[in-house]
Design an enzyme around this catalytic site. Structure first.
Site, mmCIF file in Angstrom:
data_model
loop_
_atom_site.group_PDB
_atom_site.id
_atom_site.type_symbol
_atom_site.label_atom_id
_atom_site.label_comp_id
_atom_site.label_asym_id
_atom_site.label_seq_id
_atom_site.Cartn_x
_atom_site.Cartn_y
_atom_site.Cartn_z
ATOM 1 N N ARG A 91 -13.699 -8.444 2.671
ATOM 2 C CA ARG A 91 -12.286 -8.179 2.387
ATOM 3 C C ARG A 91 -11.462 -9.418 2.696
ATOM 4 O O ARG A 91 -10.557 -9.790 1.945
ATOM 5 C CB ARG A 91 -11.752 -6.994 3.217
ATOM 6 C CG ARG A 91 -12.283 -5.628 2.848
ATOM 7 C CD ARG A 91 -11.896 -5.186 1.447
ATOM 8 N NE ARG A 91 -10.450 -5.217 1.204
ATOM 9 C CZ ARG A 91 -9.620 -4.247 1.557
ATOM 10 N NH1 ARG A 91 -10.062 -3.147 2.133
ATOM 11 N NH2 ARG A 91 -8.318 -4.331 1.293
ATOM 12 N N GLN A 119 -10.133 -3.915 -2.654
ATOM 13 C CA GLN A 119 -11.408 -3.471 -2.090
ATOM 14 C C GLN A 119 -12.548 -3.769 -3.057
ATOM 15 O O GLN A 119 -13.607 -4.261 -2.665
ATOM 16 C CB GLN A 119 -11.352 -1.963 -1.800
ATOM 17 C CG GLN A 119 -12.667 -1.380 -1.319
ATOM 18 C CD GLN A 119 -13.062 -1.856 0.075
ATOM 19 O OE1 GLN A 119 -12.264 -1.796 0.994
ATOM 20 N NE2 GLN A 119 -14.282 -2.342 0.230
ATOM 21 N N ARG A 137 0.873 -1.187 0.000
ATOM 22 C CA ARG A 137 0.000 0.000 0.000
ATOM 23 C C ARG A 137 0.898 1.221 0.000
ATOM 24 O O ARG A 137 1.703 1.409 0.921
ATOM 25 C CB ARG A 137 -0.894 0.011 1.246
ATOM 26 C CG ARG A 137 -1.556 1.362 1.469
ATOM 27 C CD ARG A 137 -2.625 1.351 2.526
ATOM 28 N NE ARG A 137 -3.797 0.639 2.054
ATOM 29 C CZ ARG A 137 -4.995 0.695 2.657
ATOM 30 N NH1 ARG A 137 -5.150 1.442 3.739
ATOM 31 N NH2 ARG A 137 -6.022 0.023 2.186
ATOM 32 N N CYS A 141 -16.373 1.747 1.420
ATOM 33 C CA CYS A 141 -15.154 0.953 1.650
ATOM 34 C C CYS A 141 -14.656 1.083 3.088
ATOM 35 O O CYS A 141 -13.937 0.220 3.564
ATOM 36 C CB CYS A 141 -14.073 1.371 0.662
ATOM 37 S SG CYS A 141 -13.686 3.121 0.712
ATOM 38 N N ASP A 195 -17.231 7.260 -0.638
ATOM 39 C CA ASP A 195 -15.926 7.154 0.032
ATOM 40 C C ASP A 195 -15.611 8.551 0.577
ATOM 41 O O ASP A 195 -16.293 9.531 0.252
ATOM 42 C CB ASP A 195 -14.880 6.687 -1.000
ATOM 43 C CG ASP A 195 -13.483 6.514 -0.415
ATOM 44 O OD1 ASP A 195 -13.359 6.389 0.823
ATOM 45 O OD2 ASP A 195 -12.504 6.517 -1.193
ATOM 46 N N HIS A 231 -7.697 0.807 -6.063
ATOM 47 C CA HIS A 231 -7.807 -0.071 -4.883
ATOM 48 C C HIS A 231 -8.507 -1.368 -5.317
ATOM 49 O O HIS A 231 -9.648 -1.636 -4.953
ATOM 50 C CB HIS A 231 -8.607 0.660 -3.791
ATOM 51 C CG HIS A 231 -8.475 0.058 -2.428
ATOM 52 N ND1 HIS A 231 -7.695 -1.055 -2.163
ATOM 53 C CD2 HIS A 231 -9.043 0.402 -1.234
ATOM 54 C CE1 HIS A 231 -7.788 -1.344 -0.865
ATOM 55 N NE2 HIS A 231 -8.598 -0.491 -0.284
HETATM 56 N N1 NVA Z 1 -9.924 6.895 -0.933
HETATM 57 C C1 NVA Z 1 -9.523 6.394 0.357
HETATM 58 C C2 NVA Z 1 -9.769 4.929 0.448
HETATM 59 C C3 NVA Z 1 -9.455 4.311 1.784
HETATM 60 C C4 NVA Z 1 -9.689 2.845 1.820
HETATM 61 C C5 NVA Z 1 -8.058 6.720 0.581
HETATM 62 O O1 NVA Z 1 -7.260 6.548 -0.352
HETATM 63 O O2 NVA Z 1 -7.716 7.151 1.672
HETATM 64 N N1 CP Z 2 -11.116 -0.009 2.955
HETATM 65 C C1 CP Z 2 -9.835 -0.130 3.317
HETATM 66 O O1 CP Z 2 -8.946 -0.383 2.501
HETATM 67 O O2 CP Z 2 -9.625 0.005 4.650
HETATM 68 P P1 CP Z 2 -8.232 0.208 5.364
HETATM 69 O O3 CP Z 2 -7.690 1.533 4.929
HETATM 70 O O4 CP Z 2 -8.561 0.161 6.829
HETATM 71 O O5 CP Z 2 -7.307 -0.907 4.955
#
Ligand code: NVA
Ligand code: CP
Length: 300
Positions: free
Chosen positions: A287, A132, A102, A259, A219, A129
């Protein structure tokens, strides 16, 4: 499947195979049937951003599958002090059977895959993502039974989630609409690709986009890395919220997905969130099952 870098790399058939495996692993987990398909395998989890669901689902997923995982905060790795990704990839390939990463830049994930010799799984970048959205598609199929002809409407920032939802939804035969303010649209190239199918629309008009939806999705307004813009974004996105009004133009049995993490009274009202908490937390649970399916496809 060697890697999961983005959903665009997968065919409809490959996505459906992952969903089928996820359903099977979920059934086996619920019924106490062991499935130690990755006995003795190791997965490194590199995180340059925070996580609850992704970290825990991959760690527990590897445990369930008989393997082990190593949490590698990029702040503690030499990559955080400037060791280049090309060298990190070649070193970690000598120790591990796979990497989930990530990070911010999609190019970093692509470089890991190019220079490493082990499967690379994208656990979120600024661009997409995919993990997800596999869990989201699994949840949609659980509730709706099919994809073709269903309409998914995303309300909010055209971000990493939006990009992956467009690709996943369109590939599986759904109609996808995106309601976002001007200047906050999803990736332009992806929108061009989606528009060619005749099943994609994008406009600032929330109620128009949400009309007759089977699935409403939202989101956060400010993603990880955009903290400095959070206050300004609150003003821009004020009317991009899933609330009773948006639900009133959707199908009466529309489901609501998020998400997570969620910001109540921003992108979604507390009322709608709680009324749809069953599907939202089923989605979060999925997930685990979906990520295990990805691990099996990539590492077995
Ligand atoms: N758009 C959000 C998704 C988190 C799972 C982010 O990138 O922070
Ligand atoms: N939705 C998601 O990816 O959650 P986290 O950021 O907690 O991993």
């Amino acid at each position: 499947m060697k890697n999961l870098l983005k959903l665009m790399d997968l065919s409809e058939k490959e996505i459906v195979e992952i969903l089928n495996t996820a359903d099977q692993l979920k059934f086996e987990k619920k019924n106490g049937i062991p499935h130690r398909l990755l006995e003795g395998k190791t997965l490194g989890l590199i995180f340059a951003k925070s996580s609850t669901r992704t970290r825990v689902s991959f760690e527990v997923g590897m445990f369930d599958l008989g393997g082990m995982s190593l949490f590698l905060s990029s702040r503690d790795l030499q990559i955080g002090r400037g060791e280049i990704v090309q060298d990190t990839a070649r070193v970690l390939s000598r120790y591990l059977d796979g990497i989930m990463i990530r990070t911010f830049d999609q190019k970093e994930v692509e470089a890991l895959a190019e220079f490493g010799t082990i499967p690379i799984i994208n656990g979120l970048t600024d661009y997409c993502h995919p993990c997800q959205v596999l869990a989201d598609l699994m949840t949609i199929r659980e509730y709706k039974g099919n994809f073709k002809g269903r309409k998914l409407c995303y309300v909010g920032d055209g971000n990493n989630m939006t990009n992956s939802l467009i690709v996943g939804g369109i590939k599986l035969g759904m109609e996808v609409s995106v309601a976002c303010p001007e200047g906050y649209e999803p990736d332009a190239e992806l929108m061009r690709w989606a528009k060619e199918t005749g099943r994609f629309s994008c406009s600032p008009d929330v109620l128009e986009m949400a009309k007759n939806s089977d699935v409403l999705y939202t989101d956060v307004w400010a993603s990880m890395g955009q903290e400095a813009e959070a206050e300004q974004r609150k003003r821009v996105f004020k009317s991009y919220q899933i609330n009773d009004k948006v639900l009133s133009v959707s199908k009466p049995d529309a489901m609501v997905l998020h998400c997570l993490p969620a910001h109540r009274e921003e992108e979604i009202t507390s009322k709608v969130f709680e009324e749809h908490s069953r599907e939202i937390f089923d989605e979060a649970e999925n997930r685990l099952h979906a990520q295990k399916a990805v691990l099996v496809k990539c590492l077995l």
